[in-house]
Motif scaffolding. Structure first.
Motif, PDB file in Angstrom:
ATOM      1  N   LEU A   1       6.681   3.920   7.056  1.00 10.85           N
ATOM      2  CA  LEU A   1       7.424   3.796   5.804  1.00 10.85           C
ATOM      3  C   LEU A   1       8.594   2.821   5.969  1.00 10.85           C
ATOM      4  O   LEU A   1       9.005   2.514   7.084  1.00 10.85           O
ATOM      5  CB  LEU A   1       7.937   5.168   5.371  1.00 10.85           C
ATOM      6  CG  LEU A   1       6.849   6.213   5.114  1.00 10.85           C
ATOM      7  CD1 LEU A   1       7.445   7.616   5.077  1.00 10.85           C
ATOM      8  CD2 LEU A   1       6.114   5.909   3.814  1.00 10.85           C
ATOM      9  N   GLU A   2       9.126   2.381   4.825  1.00  9.61           N
ATOM     10  CA  GLU A   2      10.337   1.552   4.821  1.00  9.61           C
ATOM     11  C   GLU A   2      11.495   2.417   5.337  1.00  9.61           C
ATOM     12  O   GLU A   2      11.815   3.456   4.751  1.00  9.61           O
ATOM     13  CB  GLU A   2      10.606   1.081   3.389  1.00  9.61           C
ATOM     14  CG  GLU A   2      11.961   0.454   3.147  1.00  9.61           C
ATOM     15  CD  GLU A   2      12.248  -0.754   4.017  1.00  9.61           C
ATOM     16  OE1 GLU A   2      13.395  -0.852   4.474  1.00  9.61           O
ATOM     17  OE2 GLU A   2      11.344  -1.589   4.248  1.00  9.61           O
ATOM     18  N   PRO A   3      12.150   2.042   6.459  1.00  5.58           N
ATOM     19  CA  PRO A   3      13.180   2.911   7.059  1.00  5.58           C
ATOM     20  C   PRO A   3      14.358   3.216   6.142  1.00  5.58           C
ATOM     21  O   PRO A   3      14.941   4.301   6.229  1.00  5.58           O
ATOM     22  CB  PRO A   3      13.655   2.114   8.289  1.00  5.58           C
ATOM     23  CG  PRO A   3      12.582   1.123   8.559  1.00  5.58           C
ATOM     24  CD  PRO A   3      11.932   0.818   7.250  1.00  5.58           C
ATOM     25  N   THR A   4      14.718   2.279   5.256  1.00  5.10           N
ATOM     26  CA  THR A   4      15.925   2.476   4.446  1.00  5.10           C
ATOM     27  C   THR A   4      15.814   3.633   3.456  1.00  5.10           C
ATOM     28  O   THR A   4      16.827   4.197   3.052  1.00  5.10           O
ATOM     29  CB  THR A   4      16.282   1.186   3.673  1.00  5.10           C
ATOM     30  OG1 THR A   4      15.127   0.743   2.966  1.00  5.10           O
ATOM     31  CG2 THR A   4      16.751   0.102   4.610  1.00  5.10           C
TER      32      THR A   4
ATOM     33  N   ALA B   1       1.982  -2.529   4.014  1.00 10.54           N
ATOM     34  CA  ALA B   1       0.672  -2.443   3.349  1.00 10.54           C
ATOM     35  C   ALA B   1       0.394  -3.711   2.558  1.00 10.54           C
ATOM     36  O   ALA B   1       1.303  -4.378   2.065  1.00 10.54           O
ATOM     37  CB  ALA B   1       0.646  -1.237   2.423  1.00 10.54           C
ATOM     38  N   GLU B   2      -0.877  -4.010   2.440  1.00  7.64           N
ATOM     39  CA  GLU B   2      -1.291  -5.187   1.675  1.00  7.64           C
ATOM     40  C   GLU B   2      -1.120  -4.919   0.185  1.00  7.64           C
ATOM     41  O   GLU B   2      -1.493  -3.856  -0.312  1.00  7.64           O
ATOM     42  CB  GLU B   2      -2.766  -5.494   1.989  1.00  7.64           C
ATOM     43  CG  GLU B   2      -3.232  -6.824   1.451  1.00  7.64           C
ATOM     44  CD  GLU B   2      -4.703  -7.109   1.782  1.00  7.64           C
ATOM     45  OE1 GLU B   2      -5.323  -7.871   1.016  1.00  7.64           O
ATOM     46  OE2 GLU B   2      -5.206  -6.572   2.780  1.00  7.64           O
TER      47      GLU B   2
ATOM     48  N   LYS C   1      -2.848   0.215  -3.305  1.00 15.36           N
ATOM     49  CA  LYS C   1      -3.834   1.179  -3.811  1.00 15.36           C
ATOM     50  C   LYS C   1      -3.399   2.599  -3.475  1.00 15.36           C
ATOM     51  O   LYS C   1      -2.762   2.840  -2.446  1.00 15.36           O
ATOM     52  CB  LYS C   1      -5.209   0.912  -3.173  1.00 15.36           C
ATOM     53  CG  LYS C   1      -5.876  -0.383  -3.622  1.00 15.36           C
ATOM     54  CD  LYS C   1      -7.247  -0.532  -2.962  1.00 15.36           C
ATOM     55  CE  LYS C   1      -8.141  -1.506  -3.710  1.00 15.36           C
ATOM     56  NZ  LYS C   1      -7.570  -2.854  -3.831  1.00 15.36           N
ATOM     57  N   GLU C   2      -3.772   3.549  -4.327  1.00 16.08           N
ATOM     58  CA  GLU C   2      -3.387   4.954  -4.159  1.00 16.08           C
ATOM     59  C   GLU C   2      -3.825   5.521  -2.800  1.00 16.08           C
ATOM     60  O   GLU C   2      -3.173   6.409  -2.245  1.00 16.08           O
ATOM     61  CB  GLU C   2      -3.988   5.809  -5.286  1.00 16.08           C
ATOM     62  CG  GLU C   2      -3.395   5.555  -6.661  1.00 16.08           C
ATOM     63  CD  GLU C   2      -4.037   4.408  -7.439  1.00 16.08           C
ATOM     64  OE1 GLU C   2      -3.719   4.256  -8.620  1.00 16.08           O
ATOM     65  OE2 GLU C   2      -4.860   3.648  -6.854  1.00 16.08           O
ATOM     66  N   GLU C   3      -4.920   5.000  -2.252  1.00 21.74           N
ATOM     67  CA  GLU C   3      -5.458   5.511  -0.988  1.00 21.74           C
ATOM     68  C   GLU C   3      -4.615   5.131   0.233  1.00 21.74           C
ATOM     69  O   GLU C   3      -4.873   5.600   1.345  1.00 21.74           O
ATOM     70  CB  GLU C   3      -6.898   4.997  -0.776  1.00 21.74           C
ATOM     71  CG  GLU C   3      -7.916   5.521  -1.758  1.00 21.74           C
ATOM     72  CD  GLU C   3      -7.807   4.901  -3.160  1.00 21.74           C
ATOM     73  OE1 GLU C   3      -8.236   5.570  -4.121  1.00 21.74           O
ATOM     74  OE2 GLU C   3      -7.270   3.775  -3.302  1.00 21.74           O
ATOM     75  N   LEU C   4      -3.585   4.287   0.035  1.00 18.34           N
ATOM     76  CA  LEU C   4      -2.779   3.810   1.162  1.00 18.34           C
ATOM     77  C   LEU C   4      -1.689   4.792   1.615  1.00 18.34           C
ATOM     78  O   LEU C   4      -1.027   4.549   2.620  1.00 18.34           O
ATOM     79  CB  LEU C   4      -2.114   2.469   0.804  1.00 18.34           C
ATOM     80  CG  LEU C   4      -3.046   1.254   0.738  1.00 18.34           C
ATOM     81  CD1 LEU C   4      -2.313   0.062   0.145  1.00 18.34           C
ATOM     82  CD2 LEU C   4      -3.585   0.915   2.124  1.00 18.34           C
ATOM     83  N   ILE C   5      -1.511   5.893   0.881  1.00 15.53           N
ATOM     84  CA  ILE C   5      -0.477   6.867   1.262  1.00 15.53           C
ATOM     85  C   ILE C   5      -0.776   7.384   2.676  1.00 15.53           C
ATOM     86  O   ILE C   5      -1.913   7.744   2.990  1.00 15.53           O
ATOM     87  CB  ILE C   5      -0.417   8.040   0.258  1.00 15.53           C
ATOM     88  CG1 ILE C   5       0.007   7.523  -1.118  1.00 15.53           C
ATOM     89  CG2 ILE C   5       0.564   9.119   0.724  1.00 15.53           C
ATOM     90  CD1 ILE C   5      -0.241   8.502  -2.247  1.00 15.53           C
TER      91      ILE C   5
ATOM     92  N   LYS D   1       6.249  -5.827  -3.714  1.00 11.65           N
ATOM     93  CA  LYS D   1       5.879  -4.414  -3.836  1.00 11.65           C
ATOM     94  C   LYS D   1       5.209  -4.261  -5.193  1.00 11.65           C
ATOM     95  O   LYS D   1       5.869  -4.047  -6.206  1.00 11.65           O
ATOM     96  CB  LYS D   1       7.113  -3.532  -3.719  1.00 11.65           C
ATOM     97  CG  LYS D   1       6.795  -2.079  -3.397  1.00 11.65           C
ATOM     98  CD  LYS D   1       8.059  -1.343  -2.990  1.00 11.65           C
ATOM     99  CE  LYS D   1       8.256  -0.127  -3.845  1.00 11.65           C
ATOM    100  NZ  LYS D   1       9.565   0.469  -3.743  1.00 11.65           N
ATOM    101  N   LEU D   2       3.900  -4.413  -5.201  1.00 14.72           N
ATOM    102  CA  LEU D   2       3.135  -4.466  -6.449  1.00 14.72           C
ATOM    103  C   LEU D   2       2.050  -3.400  -6.433  1.00 14.72           C
ATOM    104  O   LEU D   2       1.270  -3.318  -5.484  1.00 14.72           O
ATOM    105  CB  LEU D   2       2.505  -5.860  -6.587  1.00 14.72           C
ATOM    106  CG  LEU D   2       1.507  -6.076  -7.736  1.00 14.72           C
ATOM    107  CD1 LEU D   2       2.203  -5.999  -9.086  1.00 14.72           C
ATOM    108  CD2 LEU D   2       0.807  -7.423  -7.562  1.00 14.72           C
ATOM    109  N   ILE D   3       1.978  -2.576  -7.482  1.00 18.02           N
ATOM    110  CA  ILE D   3       0.948  -1.532  -7.520  1.00 18.02           C
ATOM    111  C   ILE D   3      -0.397  -2.093  -7.969  1.00 18.02           C
ATOM    112  O   ILE D   3      -0.464  -3.052  -8.735  1.00 18.02           O
ATOM    113  CB  ILE D   3       1.349  -0.331  -8.418  1.00 18.02           C
ATOM    114  CG1 ILE D   3       1.552  -0.738  -9.880  1.00 18.02           C
ATOM    115  CG2 ILE D   3       2.569   0.396  -7.875  1.00 18.02           C
ATOM    116  CD1 ILE D   3       0.485  -0.337 -10.834  1.00 18.02           C
ATOM    117  N   ASP D   4      -1.459  -1.481  -7.466  1.00 18.51           N
ATOM    118  CA  ASP D   4      -2.811  -1.801  -7.914  1.00 18.51           C
ATOM    119  C   ASP D   4      -3.084  -0.980  -9.178  1.00 18.51           C
ATOM    120  O   ASP D   4      -2.914   0.241  -9.185  1.00 18.51           O
ATOM    121  CB  ASP D   4      -3.809  -1.416  -6.809  1.00 18.51           C
ATOM    122  CG  ASP D   4      -5.234  -1.787  -7.171  1.00 18.51           C
ATOM    123  OD1 ASP D   4      -5.812  -1.088  -8.031  1.00 18.51           O
ATOM    124  OD2 ASP D   4      -5.777  -2.744  -6.607  1.00 18.51           O
TER     125      ASP D   4
END
Length: 308
Positions: free
Chosen positions: A125-128, A111-112, A116-120, A272-275
């Motif tokens: 997902l990250e496989p690890t 994800a860019e 943003k919360e709407e990206l769920i 990995k930065l939150i909006d």
């Protein structure tokens, strides 16, 4: 107000219980021995008996990359069972207010940024740590569905960025980056090591918030719950490189050696930065700087980890 808090022994739970505003509320925080959240009948019986006004779900099976890779079944099933049981038992017992604490690992790996919360559920997902992420997404969606079916149930989700602080784990195999680096740099100083290795080039960016700031946000959310968005990121809204974390920790501890980059080792996600758009509009901002947070965490480490 009577609040039932799960995960009272964890990093988030302990910071909530030790926060100055906690004394204004009555907290129920049974240990996992006192209440098995994987047992639905036990959970619904507990809620029926105690009749809390508010539930905060902060419990979970958590760990670093190695633990997630080694135990994907446990990370998926235990977290799903706990989330589902606490949410459904709260609804069954007519608890109208519920905070679900999720994780920014719910966001798609590609994800860019900022996230943003709407990206769920908008990408893979990250496989690890996929199992853990799926469990957190399930609980987040379940809260949305319950509110959708009956808007009188305010079941909302807080999505924190990475955390560090007092009550953290500092053991090499169980800790996250900041406490692990605090221990590593401290031990290098004590043993007069002239070099410390950093995995990769150290240019990956990470957002770490002092856990006491998240506790402050939880109380802010309780006080302004009606206007809080359904899903809301809680973080700084900016980030630092891995190198900057190492440099800040070294300056706080007084380590004067050099850092060497091991380019054969993986660096993980680049960012990995939150909006923080919704967070800012909701009227809250973190108050602890990186240097101040590291100083307080190192102080806790010296007093409670080295001497226990």
């Amino acid at each position: 107000m009577k609040i039932f808090l799960t995960g009272g022994n964890g990093l988030v739970g302990k910071n909530i219980l030790h926060f100055s505003k906690a004394k204004n509320y009555t907290f129920l925080h049974p240990t996992s021995k006192e209440l098995d959240l994987k047992d639905y009948q036990a959970v619904t019986k507990y809620i029926k008996l105690h009749q809390p006004d508010f539930v905060i779900h902060a419990a979970g099976i958590v760990g670093g990359i190695h633990a997630n890779i080694a135990n994907p079944v446990k990370f998926l099933t235990d977290n799903i069972d706990m989330g589902k049981n606490i949410i459904m038992a709260s609804r069954e017992n007519n608890v109208k207010r519920f905070i679900n604490l999720a994780s920014s690992c719910m966001y798609p790996r590609n994800a860019e940024n900022p996230l943003k919360e709407e990206l769920i559920l908008q990408g893979e997902l990250e496989p690890t740590n996929e199992g853990y992420a799926i469990a957190k997404i399930m609980a987040t969606r379940l809260c949305e569905y319950i509110h959708k079916e009956d808007p009188s149930f305010l079941y909302k989700t807080i999505i924190p960025c990475n955390l560090y602080g007092k009550f953290d784990k500092f053991s090499p195999e169980h800790s996250h980056m900041v406490p692990a680096v605090i221990r590593k740099v401290y031990e290098a100083k004590i043993s007069n090591k002239s070099e410390i290795d950093i995995w990769g080039d150290g240019l990956s960016r990470r957002e770490f918030m002092y856990a006491e700031d998240l506790a402050d946000f939880v109380f802010y959310a309780i006080e302004h719950f009606d206007t809080m968005p359904q899903n809301i990121n809680a973080g700084l809204g900016f980030d630092y490189t891995i190198n900057e974390y190492y440099q800040t920790i070294a300056s706080v501890i007084g380590y004067e050696g050099t850092f060497v980059h091991d380019l054969t080792k993986p660096t993980g996600m680049k960012q990995k930065l939150i909006d923080d758009t919704k967070l800012t509009a909701f009227g809250w901002k973190h108050s602890t700087s990186l240097k101040s947070g590291i100083e307080k965490t190192f102080d806790y480490f010296k007093k409670h980890v080295l001497h226990d």
